[in-house]
Design a protein around this motif. Structure first.
Motif, mmCIF file in Angstrom:
data_model
loop_
_atom_site.group_PDB
_atom_site.id
_atom_site.type_symbol
_atom_site.label_atom_id
_atom_site.label_comp_id
_atom_site.label_asym_id
_atom_site.label_seq_id
_atom_site.Cartn_x
_atom_site.Cartn_y
_atom_site.Cartn_z
ATOM 1 N N MET B 323 0.826 -1.209 0.000
ATOM 2 C CA MET B 323 0.000 0.000 0.000
ATOM 3 C C MET B 323 0.861 1.260 0.000
ATOM 4 N N GLY B 324 2.165 1.071 0.005
ATOM 5 C CA GLY B 324 3.046 2.229 -0.101
ATOM 6 C C GLY B 324 3.692 2.634 1.211
ATOM 7 N N ALA B 325 3.512 1.806 2.267
ATOM 8 C CA ALA B 325 4.152 2.130 3.538
ATOM 9 C C ALA B 325 5.647 1.891 3.414
ATOM 10 N N ARG B 326 6.420 2.844 3.879
ATOM 11 C CA ARG B 326 7.866 2.662 3.854
ATOM 12 C C ARG B 326 8.256 1.713 4.988
ATOM 13 N N PRO B 327 9.403 1.048 4.832
ATOM 14 C CA PRO B 327 9.851 0.155 5.910
ATOM 15 C C PRO B 327 9.911 0.881 7.246
ATOM 16 N N ARG B 328 10.182 2.184 7.164
ATOM 17 C CA ARG B 328 10.253 2.972 8.387
ATOM 18 C C ARG B 328 8.894 2.993 9.109
ATOM 19 N N VAL B 329 7.820 2.950 8.321
ATOM 20 C CA VAL B 329 6.483 2.911 8.925
ATOM 21 C C VAL B 329 6.295 1.610 9.700
ATOM 22 N N ILE B 330 6.801 0.513 9.110
ATOM 23 C CA ILE B 330 6.720 -0.788 9.790
ATOM 24 C C ILE B 330 7.486 -0.715 11.116
ATOM 25 N N LEU B 331 8.682 -0.145 11.034
ATOM 26 C CA LEU B 331 9.514 0.033 12.231
ATOM 27 C C LEU B 331 8.747 0.830 13.279
ATOM 28 N N GLY B 332 8.180 1.940 12.821
ATOM 29 C CA GLY B 332 7.451 2.820 13.737
ATOM 30 C C GLY B 332 6.252 2.119 14.356
ATOM 31 N N MET B 333 5.556 1.315 13.542
ATOM 32 C CA MET B 333 4.372 0.637 14.058
ATOM 33 C C MET B 333 4.726 -0.346 15.163
ATOM 34 N N LEU B 334 5.848 -1.071 14.968
ATOM 35 C CA LEU B 334 6.229 -2.046 15.989
ATOM 36 C C LEU B 334 6.659 -1.354 17.266
ATOM 37 N N ILE B 335 7.341 -0.224 17.111
ATOM 38 C CA ILE B 335 7.753 0.513 18.304
ATOM 39 C C ILE B 335 6.530 1.113 18.996
ATOM 40 N N LEU B 336 5.604 1.600 18.181
ATOM 41 C CA LEU B 336 4.351 2.131 18.727
ATOM 42 C C LEU B 336 3.617 1.042 19.503
ATOM 43 N N GLU B 337 3.614 -0.146 18.908
ATOM 44 C CA GLU B 337 2.956 -1.281 19.546
ATOM 45 C C GLU B 337 3.575 -1.576 20.908
ATOM 46 N N ALA B 338 4.914 -1.598 20.934
ATOM 47 C CA ALA B 338 5.613 -1.865 22.194
ATOM 48 C C ALA B 338 5.314 -0.757 23.202
ATOM 49 N N ALA B 339 5.321 0.481 22.718
ATOM 50 C CA ALA B 339 5.055 1.605 23.618
ATOM 51 C C ALA B 339 3.643 1.490 24.183
ATOM 52 N N LEU B 340 2.696 1.083 23.330
ATOM 53 C CA LEU B 340 1.316 0.917 23.794
ATOM 54 C C LEU B 340 1.232 -0.168 24.859
ATOM 55 N N MET B 341 1.883 -1.302 24.578
ATOM 56 C CA MET B 341 1.840 -2.401 25.556
ATOM 57 C C MET B 341 2.459 -1.957 26.868
ATOM 58 N N ALA B 342 3.615 -1.294 26.776
ATOM 59 C CA ALA B 342 4.294 -0.847 27.994
ATOM 60 C C ALA B 342 3.434 0.168 28.732
ATOM 61 N N ALA B 343 2.803 1.069 27.973
ATOM 62 C CA ALA B 343 2.004 2.116 28.613
ATOM 63 C C ALA B 343 0.773 1.512 29.280
ATOM 64 N N ILE B 344 0.104 0.599 28.563
ATOM 65 C CA ILE B 344 -1.070 -0.040 29.155
ATOM 66 C C ILE B 344 -0.643 -0.839 30.383
ATOM 67 N N GLY B 345 0.489 -1.540 30.242
ATOM 68 C CA GLY B 345 1.007 -2.309 31.374
ATOM 69 C C GLY B 345 1.310 -1.415 32.559
ATOM 70 N N ALA B 346 1.929 -0.276 32.278
ATOM 71 C CA ALA B 346 2.303 0.643 33.360
ATOM 72 C C ALA B 346 1.059 1.185 34.057
ATOM 73 N N LEU B 347 0.060 1.564 33.258
ATOM 74 C CA LEU B 347 -1.160 2.127 33.855
ATOM 75 C C LEU B 347 -1.917 1.055 34.638
ATOM 76 N N LEU B 348 -1.952 -0.149 34.047
ATOM 77 C CA LEU B 348 -2.623 -1.248 34.730
ATOM 78 C C LEU B 348 -1.893 -1.556 36.038
ATOM 79 N N GLY B 349 -0.564 -1.484 35.983
ATOM 80 C CA GLY B 349 0.236 -1.719 37.183
ATOM 81 C C GLY B 349 -0.082 -0.701 38.259
ATOM 82 N N LEU B 350 -0.237 0.545 37.827
ATOM 83 C CA LEU B 350 -0.586 1.615 38.764
ATOM 84 C C LEU B 350 -1.946 1.329 39.397
#
Lengths: 233, 416
Positions: B323-350
């Motif tokens: 669809m025209g996504a650059r590899p950098r977008v893939i990179l960003g999405m995976l990092i975003l995913e990790a950040a989301l998991m960590a953030a949800i985990g952190a908030l849930l932990g709180l």
């Protein structure tokens, strides 16, 4: 030679996969005129996938030129090629075209996300997406459904709608009907053709199935245009 | 839309993602919990004594003196004589002085002999005074005032009799001189809650028939006789001192430390607390390090989850690429995913932390006398949570780069 530039032109292209893969492809001359529909026939292993990758600019030729609508991929950066692909080419795969967890609407609008010019051509993306899937014979309220819940035939139509939205000048389809039964196949092709004709979109379809030939303006045998090089291991 | 798709992708893998997030949440809750207990313990220690300028006792270590005189932890190695106590009390720098005499117990609680001045001079939690929830302060020789925990644990009311045991954890009882509960103190969150307070004279009174730590056989002086006696203590365990002017604290401290008749030690409670922190600092650091390692383990678990998901997601990446996504977008999405998991985990932990605090607060308070305040996260905690998210992003860089290289090599075709 006509006055308008061909929508797709490959000239003296040679490509060899990097690394240990002993496979190379050479294409002396292949072109597609605007709004032309071409069926490219070839058995598996005839270099179809490599050719499609070259046409879509995810790989670049070591020699020769691949140009879409007059733009040579070699003149573009990697990021530029990705953007160019998003702007000018609609892609339909054999199957598993859609992100199963995304809604139908998100799937259809996905290419617009990476193609601002193509996005600008669509006035109201949501309405356009609805109209497209209606014209492809699906209920318009399907847009909110999760793509993974659709049947294979429905998924292929959604993939067609995604390739058509924003009217890219070229649609590349890689055996889009091979996962469908005969009846669904015919309906799908009819719908795809009527839509691409309506939008003056050139269509390049790759298949091993010669029975589809009657639908197309022109049929090209893979072996006529491409030369495969296999290194002897 | 990318965010929505990333969320959708996570949702599609609810089980593995959920487990990963849960692991992060538990580790974060543990980390924050350790932090809470640590700061809670520190605060509750620091809150225990306030308004006292010097603590005086027999010469030992300053931390030891602080621990046994104020926190009732450990025992005095020696007492200070009543003469020394009076010498200090008569110095002109001294505004007030309160004696403390320890050594006896009632059930699991310590008995402290002191003077009536204790009730007005002892301050906790930045200057708060002791208050009675019931009854009155010591009037009769055999009156006791008990802390809130003593009353709650043993179910004592005002007027109930109490028999004091000799020494700590002892079976020898001062049965001849039964005391009576005259007052019950309000809860303070300090060791006072777990103390039975009697007058200094009462400590002498119960030891009238005793010599060298044992009861004199046959001798059995009755309470009424004892009341007639002149009860003068021979020694006290420690003394709390207030000076007239804060400028005189160091002078008085030096004078007491150089007192000729007897080796004494005067300490500033704040300084001794600092010393105590230094001692427990190592354990504290170890505790923080261990709980931080648990967080790191959970994050590495997340990295493993992302790594193992890459193969099944090559198709997804190929679609994005087509669809025209650059590899950098893939990179960003995976990092975003990790950040989301960590953030949800952190908030849930709180959230877990607060639930745990809400449940554990009364239990911890009654079991350890440690009050863990439920309050909005401190700046330090917010930083820790942000740190978890950042660490999640850093950790996910490895699988994200692998995805980047895969999607660069695969393009739109997945070659298996």
């Amino acid at each position: 030679m006509s006055d308008t530039p061909p929508i797709l032109a490959l000239r003296d292209v040679t490509y060899r996969w990097p690394g240990a893969v002993p496979f190379g492809l050479g294409v002396a001359n292949f072109a597609l005129q605007p709004a032309e529909t071409v069926l490219l026939l070839g058995e598996s292993g005839s270099g179809k996938s490599t050719l499609l990758s070259l046409i879509c600019g995810t790989v670049t030729a070591q020699a020769g030129s691949v140009s879409v609508q007059g733009t040579d991929f070699a003149s573009l950066s990697a990021a530029g090629r990705d953007r160019f692909r998003a702007e000018h080419i609609g892609v339909i795969f054999q199957q598993f075209n859609l992100l199963p967890f995304g809604s139908v609407l998100d799937n259809i609008l996905l290419p617009l996300r990476f193609a601002p010019d193509r996005r600008a051509r669509v006035d109201d993306p949501n309405a356009t997406a609805k109209r497209l899937i209606e014209s492809l014979g699906l209920p318009s309220n399907l847009t909110t459904a999760r793509a993974g819940t659709l049947s294979v035939g429905q998924q292929q139509r959604v993939a067609a709608a995604r390739a058509l939205i924003g009217q890219p000048p070229l649609i590349v389809a890689d055996e889009p009907t091979s996962a469908l039964d005969a009846a669904t196949q015919a309906t799908f092709l009819d719908l795809l053709f009527s839509q691409s004709r309506a939008h003056d979109t050139a269509l390049l379809m790759v298949s091993h199935d010669a029975r589809l030939a009657s639908h197309f303006d022109r049929v090209v045998e893979m072996s006529d245009i491409a030369k495969i090089e296999r290194a002897v291991a | 839309m990318i965010l929505r798709l990333a969320l959708g992708s996570l949702k599609a893998r609810t089980l593995t993602v959920g487990m990963t997030v849960l692991a992060i949440a538990l580790s974060v809750a543990l980390f924050l919990g350790v932090e809470k207990v640590r700061t809670g313990a520190k605060a509750s220690f620091a809150d225990t004594i306030s308004g006292t300028d010097l603590i005086v006792g027999a010469r030992s270590g300053s931390v030891q003196l602080l621990l046994y005189s104020v926190f009732r932890i450990g025992n005095a190695t020696n007492n200070m004589t009543w003469e020394s106590y009076q010498d200090i009390a008569e110095r002109r720098e001294v505004d007030w002085i309160v004696p403390i005499s320890l050594g006896d117990s009632h059930r699991q609680f310590r008995v402290m002999g002191t003077s009536a001045a204790f009730f007005e001079r002892y301050k906790y939690r930045s200057g708060q005074s002791l208050a009675l929830q019931d009854g009155a302060v010591l009037a009769d020789l055999f009156d006791t005032v008990i802390g809130a925990d003593v009353a709650a644990t043993l179910g004592y009311q005002v007027g109930d009799p109490i028999v004091v045991s000799h020494g700590l954890a002892s079976f020898v009882e001062h049965a001849n001189q039964p005391f009576q509960v005259s007052g019950i103190l309000e809860k303070t969150g300090t060791p006072v809650d777990r103390t039975v307070i009697v007058s200094l004279e009462a400590i002498e009174a119960i030891h009238v028939d005793w010599q060298s730590g044992a009861q004199i056989p046959g001798q059995n002086t009755t309470a009424d006789v004892i009341r007639q006696m002149e009860l003068r203590p021979e020694a006290v365990t420690a003394a709390l001192v207030g000076v007239k002017s804060r400028l005189q604290v160091f002078g008085l401290q030096r004078a007491i430390n150089e007192y000729g008749q007897e080796p004494l030690l005067a300490i500033l409670p704040g300084v001794a607390l600092q010393e105590l922190w230094q001692i427990v600092g190592i354990a504290e650091t170890a505790l923080i390090a261990v709980s931080a390692m648990v967080v790191v383990t959970a994050l590495i678990g997340m990295m493993a989850t992302i790594f193992s998901s890459l193969n099944e997601r090559r198709r997804e990446m190929a679609i994005f690429r087509a669809m025209g996504a650059r590899p950098r977008v893939i990179l960003g999405m995976l990092i975003l995913e990790a950040a989301l998991m960590a953030a949800i985990g952190a908030l849930l932990g709180l959230a877990l932390l607060y639930v745990a605090l809400w449940i554990a607060q009364p239990l911890v308070d009654s079991a350890f006398g440690l009050w863990l305040p439920i309050e909005p996260p401190s700046l330090r905690e917010v930083w820790a949570l942000l740190g978890v998210v950042v660490a999640g992003v850093i950790v996910s860089a490895a699988p994200a780069f692998r995805a980047y290289r895969l999607s660069l090599a695969d393009g739109m075709m997945v070659r298996n």
